[in-house]
Design a protein around this motif. Structure first.
Motif, PDB file in Angstrom:
ATOM      1  N   VAL A 154       0.914  -0.643   0.060  1.00  0.00           N
ATOM      2  CA  VAL A 154       0.039  -0.120   0.178  1.00  0.00           C
ATOM      3  C   VAL A 154       0.690   1.505  -0.122  1.00  0.00           C
ATOM      4  O   VAL A 154       1.705   1.739   1.160  1.00  0.00           O
ATOM      5  N   ASP A 155       0.864   1.778  -1.359  1.00  0.00           N
ATOM      6  CA  ASP A 155       1.447   2.855  -0.706  1.00  0.00           C
ATOM      7  C   ASP A 155       1.107   4.753  -0.084  1.00  0.00           C
ATOM      8  O   ASP A 155       0.209   4.594   0.322  1.00  0.00           O
ATOM      9  N   PRO A 156       2.094   5.036   0.673  1.00  0.00           N
ATOM     10  CA  PRO A 156       1.792   5.351   2.080  1.00  0.00           C
ATOM     11  C   PRO A 156       1.393   6.341   1.513  1.00  0.00           C
ATOM     12  O   PRO A 156       1.190   7.708   2.820  1.00  0.00           O
ATOM     13  N   THR A 157       1.376   7.443   0.483  1.00  0.00           N
ATOM     14  CA  THR A 157       1.814   8.604   0.110  1.00  0.00           C
ATOM     15  C   THR A 157       0.177   8.969  -0.287  1.00  0.00           C
ATOM     16  O   THR A 157      -1.031   9.832  -0.497  1.00  0.00           O
ATOM     17  N   THR A 158      -0.380   7.934  -1.070  1.00  0.00           N
ATOM     18  CA  THR A 158      -1.178   8.237  -1.940  1.00  0.00           C
ATOM     19  C   THR A 158      -2.369   7.162  -1.234  1.00  0.00           C
ATOM     20  O   THR A 158      -3.800   7.226  -2.377  1.00  0.00           O
ATOM     21  N   GLY A 159      -1.803   5.377  -0.757  1.00  0.00           N
ATOM     22  CA  GLY A 159      -2.946   5.131  -0.424  1.00  0.00           C
ATOM     23  C   GLY A 159      -3.180   4.038  -1.359  1.00  0.00           C
ATOM     24  O   GLY A 159      -4.479   2.569  -1.340  1.00  0.00           O
ATOM     25  N   VAL A 160      -3.110   3.803  -2.887  1.00  0.00           N
ATOM     26  CA  VAL A 160      -3.918   2.620  -3.512  1.00  0.00           C
ATOM     27  C   VAL A 160      -1.837   1.243  -3.133  1.00  0.00           C
ATOM     28  O   VAL A 160      -1.479   1.366  -2.852  1.00  0.00           O
TER      29      VAL A 160
END
Length: 392
Positions: A154-160
């Motif tokens: 899970v990308d920590p900046t985008t939540g994707v």
């Protein structure tokens, strides 16, 4: 020169309110004198904050203490548990588990939604419907926040969620369907990270500022907590230990697959292969269930050779983590960690002492089979309380 800054009255009130609310959350109903003792605040300040919190619908009088003396100070104050509701969801390849909880984290309803060709391809729709139905059945009209644990990065900046082509299509469809729900915040987190949060807050790692949860199940992953904080890394990949190159696999992992990495030594399928190589009977079923059962049977029969080799394999990956971040404590979680319990943890700890120059305690996870859901409820609850109580 450092200039001391004095909190404004409004800031001081917010801090005091949050302090009282956190105490009511962790300790349950309290009297005003108990709040004064625990907070160190004056009688007028506690009386003022209780009145303010009651007006805001966050606190209510729920009875009286058992003291002889009656009066305002004998009243018991508690959080209004139904002030907000939240959800936790554990997404696996085999299906979805979910829970509805109140503001205090108390479970109100649960549901299981199986996945597979025989169940149809509308799993995202069925999950959202099950979530809303479960909420309705317990009188919950709105979910403030839902925390979702899913495999993958899970990308920590985008939540994707980074699918990498390894996850079923319905995982992304489910997230889209949840995010389409009006006025409900959706938090996405790696499922092992959520399990790590549960072990830190309510499980085997309570009181530890630094530890690593090693998740052993169908796949292999890790959750890293340092200085009391979950660490995700620049791209969210902290803990993807299944990709760790290790001796004994005959090949190397690559950017799109962890075959040949640590995964190939200690995931459920590898444990079943190891058991067969030691002449142990592997029961019918899925790889995870097979590995759980064969491990329990091996422990009951004291199958020393198999257990020692499995502990050696686990210790190799753990040692690699320990010499890099020196967490001091490693918790074995997941289905395999739970099946192995304290006996497997002790074996790994002894082997680890031969491999690493740092003393590392190895513990069996205690958050249980619902560790991911427990972590989801804790995470959603934190978000709800930040919104209602203000930042700590």
């Amino acid at each position: 020169m450092t200039i001391a800054r004095t909190a404004t009255p409004s800031t001081a009130r917010a801090i005091n309110d949050r302090l009282a609310l956190d105490l009511l959350l962790t300790r349950g109903p309290l009297t005003a004198p108990e709040l004064r003792t625990l907070t160190g605040l004056s009688r007028p300040t506690v009386a003022d904050l209780l009145e303010r919190l009651q007006r805001g619908g966050l606190v209510a009088v729920v009875g009286e203490s058992g003291e002889q003396r009656r009066g305002p100070n004998a009243r018991l104050y508690a959080l209004v548990a139904d002030r907000a509701h939240l959800g936790g969801i554990d997404v696996r390849s085999t299906g979805v588990s979910l829970v509805i909880a109140d503001l205090t984290g108390r479970t109100l309803a649960t549901a299981e939604i199986p996945a597979g060709p025989e169940h149809g391809d509308d799993l995202a729709e069925r999950t959202v419907r099950a979530l809303l139905d479960a909420a309705e059945q317990v009188g919950v009209k709105h979910l403030h926040t839902v925390a979702v644990g899913a495999p993958g990065v899970v990308d920590p900046t985008t939540g994707v969620l980074n699918n990498s082509g390894q996850l079923p299509r319905w995982h992304a469809e489910l997230l889209d369907a949840l995010r389409a729900q009006p006025e409900t915040e959706v938090i996405l987190e790696n499922e092992v990270n959520l399990a790590g949060i549960a072990e830190h807050r309510i499980g085997a790692a309570q009181g530890r500022e630094d530890f690593v949860l090693l998740w052993l199940g169908h796949g292999v992953g890790a959750s890293v907590v340092l200085n009391g904080r979950l660490r995700r890394g620049a791209s969210g990949g902290t803990g993807e230990i299944g990709f760790l190159p290790v001796p004994g696999t005959g090949m190397l992992p690559n950017a799109t697959g962890c075959d040949g990495g640590f995964h190939s030594m200690v995931a459920s399928a590898a444990i079943c292969e190891l058991a067969r190589a030691h002449g142990l009977t592997v029961p019918e079923g899925g790889p995870v269930e097979q590995a759980e059962e064969v491990l329990r049977s091996a422990l009951a029969a004291d199958a020393t050779a198999f257990l020692d080799e499995l502990a050696d394999r686990i210790a190799i990956g753990v040692a690699a983590v320990c010499v890099v971040i020196d967490p001091g404590c490693v918790v074995l979680g997941g289905e395999i960690g739970r099946a192995g319990g304290a006996a497997l943890a002790a074996r790994v700890e002894r082997r680890l002492a031969d491999l690493s120059p740092f003393r590392t305690e190895v513990r069996a996870g205690s958050a249980g089979g619902g560790a991911v859901l427990a972590g989801a409820v804790l995470t959603a609850g934190d978000a709800v309380r930040r919104d209602l109580f203000g930042e700590p």
